[in-house]
Design an enzyme around this catalytic site. Sequence first.
Site: not given
Length: 250
Positions: A38, A157, A161, A190, A192
């Site tokens: 990361d 985006y 994807k 999700i 996050t």
Amino acid sequence: MSGIVDGKVAFVTGGSSGIGRGTALVFAREGARVAIADIQVEQGHETVRLVKEAGGEAVFVKCDVSVSSEVKAAVETVVGTWGRLDFGFNNAGIESAMAKTADHAEEDWDRVIEVNLKGVWLCMKYEIPQMLKQGGGAIVNTASIGGMRGLGGMANYCASKGGIIMLTRTAALEYARSGIRINAVCPGGIHTPMGKRLVGQPMMTETRGNAMKRWGKPFEVGEAVVWLCSDKASFVTGHAMAVDAGFLAA
Ligand code: NAD
């Protein structure tokens, strides 16, 4: 107690946060050693701490997935540390400021494609030769429900994807007879830092919500990823698996 990926070595990009961190913990619970890659150093070390606290083995490698030399070095570090690479979870990803297609800033277009799409390709570029040397491995790439459905305000985006899904399918065909299975997961909603930023954005006009009417948890994606990597998924390749509480079923 033996896990479904006992003794294996996993490389997890975007492992400092969210889905990457949750998946690293599932890999470790199921017996794998985990390398966290990361750009966020402190949070990466925190993931390592959490894995160790749970009884697992982990290392952190600083790596920007959009930079070829850094991905190459990160994969070399993992192989140098543990002598092999069994799984690649190519998961690091970003979004940009929401805008209609014609209004995306060019630098936002470039950065999202560079990190999300080129980043996944670069990871595969360096993971696959090592897996070929070993005679096999498994890769899971993080796509999104946005790779299957348009999401208003997120053209860059969604394009990245959708690209990941086709990259996954193509590579799966190419390496199926070399012992490397390559799949994708398509998460939706999700809980996050990224998920919290996206949901509720006024531009997300196409988001109808999921059938369970709740957020997913990072580990719920992780369970799918680790299963796809494990021998339990030995006949599964080229698949884009929705982990979305029914969002794509609607
Ligand atoms: P997150 O922001 O919590 O985590 C993303 C991680 O990727 C961060 O640790 C970040 O530092 C890292 N990262 C960003 N750019 C990087 C780079 N250039 N090199 C290396 N690491 C980098 O987000 P998340 O929700 O856990 O997202 C993980 C993946 O899941 C992303 O690919 C995202 O597009 C995808 N996804 C998320 C959701 C959701 O609802 N959260 C839904 C569908 C898909």
